[in-house]
Design a protein around this motif. Structure first.
Motif, PDB file in Angstrom:
ATOM      1  N   PHE A  17      16.330  14.246  89.000  1.00 31.75           N
ATOM      2  CA  PHE A  17      16.014  15.754  88.820  1.00 31.75           C
ATOM      3  C   PHE A  17      15.979  16.641  87.478  1.00 31.75           C
ATOM      4  O   PHE A  17      15.227  17.316  87.235  1.00 31.75           O
ATOM      5  N   ALA A  18      16.721  16.589  86.211  1.00 29.87           N
ATOM      6  CA  ALA A  18      16.571  16.564  85.203  1.00 29.87           C
ATOM      7  C   ALA A  18      15.060  17.081  84.608  1.00 29.87           C
ATOM      8  O   ALA A  18      14.355  17.170  83.917  1.00 29.87           O
ATOM      9  N   ASN A  19      14.339  15.339  85.008  1.00 28.04           N
ATOM     10  CA  ASN A  19      13.592  15.423  84.408  1.00 28.04           C
ATOM     11  C   ASN A  19      12.055  16.153  85.445  1.00 28.04           C
ATOM     12  O   ASN A  19      11.011  16.426  84.256  1.00 28.04           O
ATOM     13  N   TRP A  20      12.411  16.481  86.278  1.00 27.21           N
ATOM     14  CA  TRP A  20      11.433  16.913  87.296  1.00 27.21           C
ATOM     15  C   TRP A  20      11.850  18.359  87.388  1.00 27.21           C
ATOM     16  O   TRP A  20      10.821  19.184  86.510  1.00 27.21           O
ATOM     17  N   VAL A  21      12.606  18.699  86.342  1.00 29.00           N
ATOM     18  CA  VAL A  21      13.243  20.398  85.715  1.00 29.00           C
ATOM     19  C   VAL A  21      12.583  20.885  84.791  1.00 29.00           C
ATOM     20  O   VAL A  21      11.719  21.588  84.444  1.00 29.00           O
ATOM     21  N   ALA A  22      12.933  19.811  83.791  1.00 30.72           N
ATOM     22  CA  ALA A  22      11.743  19.706  82.404  1.00 30.72           C
ATOM     23  C   ALA A  22       9.886  19.403  83.000  1.00 30.72           C
ATOM     24  O   ALA A  22       9.526  20.743  82.115  1.00 30.72           O
ATOM     25  N   LYS A  23       9.686  18.537  83.960  1.00 27.00           N
ATOM     26  CA  LYS A  23       8.055  19.472  84.285  1.00 27.00           C
ATOM     27  C   LYS A  23       7.541  20.211  84.382  1.00 27.00           C
ATOM     28  O   LYS A  23       6.562  20.967  84.828  1.00 27.00           O
TER      29      LYS A  23
ATOM     30  N   LEU B 297       5.439  23.409  82.662  1.00 30.41           N
ATOM     31  CA  LEU B 297       4.080  23.876  83.583  1.00 30.41           C
ATOM     32  C   LEU B 297       4.788  25.378  83.559  1.00 30.41           C
ATOM     33  O   LEU B 297       3.431  25.994  83.599  1.00 30.41           O
ATOM     34  N   LEU B 298       5.576  25.899  83.975  1.00 30.81           N
ATOM     35  CA  LEU B 298       5.901  27.134  84.327  1.00 30.81           C
ATOM     36  C   LEU B 298       5.601  28.000  82.706  1.00 30.81           C
ATOM     37  O   LEU B 298       5.032  29.280  82.846  1.00 30.81           O
ATOM     38  N   GLN B 299       6.224  27.348  81.555  1.00 33.28           N
ATOM     39  CA  GLN B 299       5.990  28.029  80.400  1.00 33.28           C
ATOM     40  C   GLN B 299       4.753  27.549  79.222  1.00 33.28           C
ATOM     41  O   GLN B 299       3.967  28.924  79.326  1.00 33.28           O
ATOM     42  N   GLY B 300       4.099  26.263  79.340  1.00 33.64           N
ATOM     43  CA  GLY B 300       3.087  26.701  79.024  1.00 33.64           C
ATOM     44  C   GLY B 300       1.699  26.714  79.813  1.00 33.64           C
ATOM     45  O   GLY B 300       0.695  27.785  79.713  1.00 33.64           O
ATOM     46  N   ASP B 301       1.264  26.242  81.318  1.00 31.84           N
ATOM     47  CA  ASP B 301       0.140  26.491  81.054  1.00 31.84           C
ATOM     48  C   ASP B 301       0.242  27.927  82.313  1.00 31.84           C
ATOM     49  O   ASP B 301      -1.137  28.336  82.562  1.00 31.84           O
ATOM     50  N   LEU B 302       0.862  28.551  82.840  1.00 31.95           N
ATOM     51  CA  LEU B 302       1.773  29.479  83.417  1.00 31.95           C
ATOM     52  C   LEU B 302       1.848  31.147  82.289  1.00 31.95           C
ATOM     53  O   LEU B 302       2.120  31.784  83.274  1.00 31.95           O
ATOM     54  N   ALA B 303       1.743  30.079  81.717  1.00 28.63           N
ATOM     55  CA  ALA B 303       2.658  31.834  80.463  1.00 28.63           C
ATOM     56  C   ALA B 303       3.816  32.027  80.721  1.00 28.63           C
ATOM     57  O   ALA B 303       3.443  33.522  80.341  1.00 28.63           O
ATOM     58  N   ALA B 304       4.246  31.429  81.455  1.00 31.83           N
ATOM     59  CA  ALA B 304       5.936  32.758  82.001  1.00 31.83           C
ATOM     60  C   ALA B 304       6.290  32.788  80.947  1.00 31.83           C
ATOM     61  O   ALA B 304       6.890  32.460  80.124  1.00 31.83           O
ATOM     62  N   GLU B 305       6.897  34.622  80.445  1.00 32.59           N
ATOM     63  CA  GLU B 305       8.127  34.592  79.417  1.00 32.59           C
ATOM     64  C   GLU B 305       9.317  35.004  80.155  1.00 32.59           C
ATOM     65  O   GLU B 305       9.804  35.338  80.908  1.00 32.59           O
ATOM     66  N   PRO B 306      10.346  34.712  79.078  1.00 36.95           N
ATOM     67  CA  PRO B 306      11.335  35.286  79.909  1.00 36.95           C
ATOM     68  C   PRO B 306      11.685  37.196  80.306  1.00 36.95           C
ATOM     69  O   PRO B 306      10.573  37.328  79.685  1.00 36.95           O
TER      70      PRO B 306
ATOM     71  N   PHE C 198      -4.609  29.382  94.343  1.00 35.94           N
ATOM     72  CA  PHE C 198      -3.979  28.955  94.243  1.00 35.94           C
ATOM     73  C   PHE C 198      -3.744  26.896  93.007  1.00 35.94           C
ATOM     74  O   PHE C 198      -4.239  26.032  93.159  1.00 35.94           O
ATOM     75  N   LEU C 199      -2.740  27.053  92.292  1.00 39.23           N
ATOM     76  CA  LEU C 199      -2.761  25.824  91.750  1.00 39.23           C
ATOM     77  C   LEU C 199      -1.618  24.580  92.899  1.00 39.23           C
ATOM     78  O   LEU C 199      -0.568  25.052  92.953  1.00 39.23           O
ATOM     79  N   ASP C 200      -2.556  23.434  92.373  1.00 37.45           N
ATOM     80  CA  ASP C 200      -1.376  22.281  93.896  1.00 37.45           C
ATOM     81  C   ASP C 200       0.053  22.559  92.960  1.00 37.45           C
ATOM     82  O   ASP C 200      -0.740  21.182  91.598  1.00 37.45           O
ATOM     83  N   TYR C 201       0.763  22.149  92.817  1.00 36.46           N
ATOM     84  CA  TYR C 201       2.352  21.909  92.539  1.00 36.46           C
ATOM     85  C   TYR C 201       2.003  20.193  92.082  1.00 36.46           C
ATOM     86  O   TYR C 201       1.799  20.061  91.079  1.00 36.46           O
ATOM     87  N   ALA C 202       2.345  19.312  93.100  1.00 28.72           N
ATOM     88  CA  ALA C 202       1.922  17.832  93.293  1.00 28.72           C
ATOM     89  C   ALA C 202       0.569  17.254  91.927  1.00 28.72           C
ATOM     90  O   ALA C 202       1.179  16.483  91.514  1.00 28.72           O
ATOM     91  N   VAL C 203      -0.371  18.204  92.238  1.00 24.99           N
ATOM     92  CA  VAL C 203      -1.135  17.755  90.968  1.00 24.99           C
ATOM     93  C   VAL C 203      -0.981  18.465  89.237  1.00 24.99           C
ATOM     94  O   VAL C 203      -1.229  17.335  88.660  1.00 24.99           O
ATOM     95  N   GLU C 204      -0.213  19.255  89.555  1.00 35.77           N
ATOM     96  CA  GLU C 204      -0.373  20.182  88.097  1.00 35.77           C
ATOM     97  C   GLU C 204       0.805  18.793  87.759  1.00 35.77           C
ATOM     98  O   GLU C 204       1.507  19.267  85.966  1.00 35.77           O
ATOM     99  N   VAL C 205       2.434  18.701  88.662  1.00 40.38           N
ATOM    100  CA  VAL C 205       3.418  18.813  87.837  1.00 40.38           C
ATOM    101  C   VAL C 205       3.789  17.203  86.554  1.00 40.38           C
ATOM    102  O   VAL C 205       4.380  17.170  85.573  1.00 40.38           O
TER     103      VAL C 205
ATOM    104  N   GLN D 274       3.494  17.083  82.999  1.00 39.91           N
ATOM    105  CA  GLN D 274       3.809  18.072  82.424  1.00 39.91           C
ATOM    106  C   GLN D 274       4.818  16.726  81.189  1.00 39.91           C
ATOM    107  O   GLN D 274       5.208  15.276  81.480  1.00 39.91           O
ATOM    108  N   GLY D 275       5.001  17.565  80.419  1.00 45.16           N
ATOM    109  CA  GLY D 275       6.316  16.862  79.189  1.00 45.16           C
ATOM    110  C   GLY D 275       7.216  16.619  80.160  1.00 45.16           C
ATOM    111  O   GLY D 275       7.861  17.728  80.654  1.00 45.16           O
ATOM    112  N   ASP D 276       8.121  14.986  79.542  1.00 47.12           N
ATOM    113  CA  ASP D 276       9.722  14.808  80.290  1.00 47.12           C
ATOM    114  C   ASP D 276      10.454  15.423  79.768  1.00 47.12           C
ATOM    115  O   ASP D 276      11.347  15.936  80.245  1.00 47.12           O
TER     116      ASP D 276
END
Length: 250
Positions: A43-49, A53-62, A138-145, A148-150
């Motif tokens: 689960f933690a690995n999925w969260v990290a990936k 994705l959220l911070q890097g490719d999607l450029a989301a910020e706090p 849309f980006l397909d989550y299953a393709v993009e994630v 991503q880094g572990d």
């Protein structure tokens, strides 16, 4: 769990340090027959990936608001913890038109298209499968994630006092989420090793708490069931026995 944990992401880090191999989320979909079991480490690995994705490719910020248009599902739980890891506010069922980005399931794509920011779609197919044809725009989550880094490290520390979750008319900070989750765990009698079966949706605090946060705060695990009404009483009793369930939220 540690008394110093102040966000849901902190709770997950403590669970990972304590016992990475134990079950954390066991997911059933009684419309499809799907069963998925994720250990704390998986689960933690999925969260990290997902956080990468959220911070890097999607450029989301706090402080960004993410409209999360997903049912009670193991991948929804992953997104909730990824948002907590990055400082993004997860707005369950929130309006896409007023969100900075949106994450949608297959049944809410039309509404999700109203978001002017980044859009991610989840097919919610067994084993995290991708769309046969990616939805346009849309980006397909299953393709993009998968690529991503572990491991994940936020660009800036997450503020536990910042808004972190909007659900069922509530808006809560990371600290408030942890406090409420711990209180719910005590009220339900959850302790380390408890197994809570939840058939509640993720459209209320009660559903999100029972379906992820209270078991996480207690050092237990959740048996998260979608379409549980497809089971009769005998089927439910058999599941509770086979999954060693110690508490339930139906």
């Amino acid at each position: 769990m540690n008394a110093t944990d102040r966000t849901p992401a902190d709770l997950l880090r403590s669970a990972l340090a304590a016992d990475p191999g134990r079950p954390l989320v066991t997911y059933y979909d009684d419309a499809t027959g799907e069963r998925v079991e994720l250990s704390v480490a998986t689960f933690a690995n999925w969260v990290a990936k997902t956080a990468n994705l959220l911070q890097g490719d999607l450029a989301a910020e706090p402080g960004d608001r993410l409209a999360l248009l997903l049912p009670a599902h193991w991948q929804t739980a992953v997104w909730l913890l990824a948002c907590s890891s990055t400082g993004v506010l997860a707005d369950l069922g929130g309006a896409p038109v007023s969100a900075d980005l949106v994450v949608s399931g297959p049944d809410t794509l039309e509404a999700a298209a109203g978001c002017s920011g980044e859009r991610v779609a989840l097919a919610l197919r067994p084993l995290g499968g991708r769309f046969p044809q990616p939805p346009q725009g849309f980006l397909d989550y299953a393709v993009e994630v998968p690529g991503q880094g572990d491991r994940f490290a936020p660009f800036a520390p997450v503020d536990p006092a910042a808004p972190a979750l909007a659900v069922g008319g509530l808006e809560l900070t990371g600290e408030q989420i942890v406090e409420r989750a711990r209180a719910d765990a005590r009220e339900r009698g959850l302790t380390a090793g408890s197994r809570l079966l939840s058939g509640l949706s993720y459209d209320s605090w009660e559903g999100v708490s029972a379906g992820l946060l209270a078991p996480l705060a207690a050092g237990g695990s959740v048996v998260l069931c979608r379409h549980l009404d497809r089971l009769d009483a005998a089927g439910l009793a058999q599941r509770m026995e086979s999954e060693r369930v110690t508490a339930q939220a139906l």
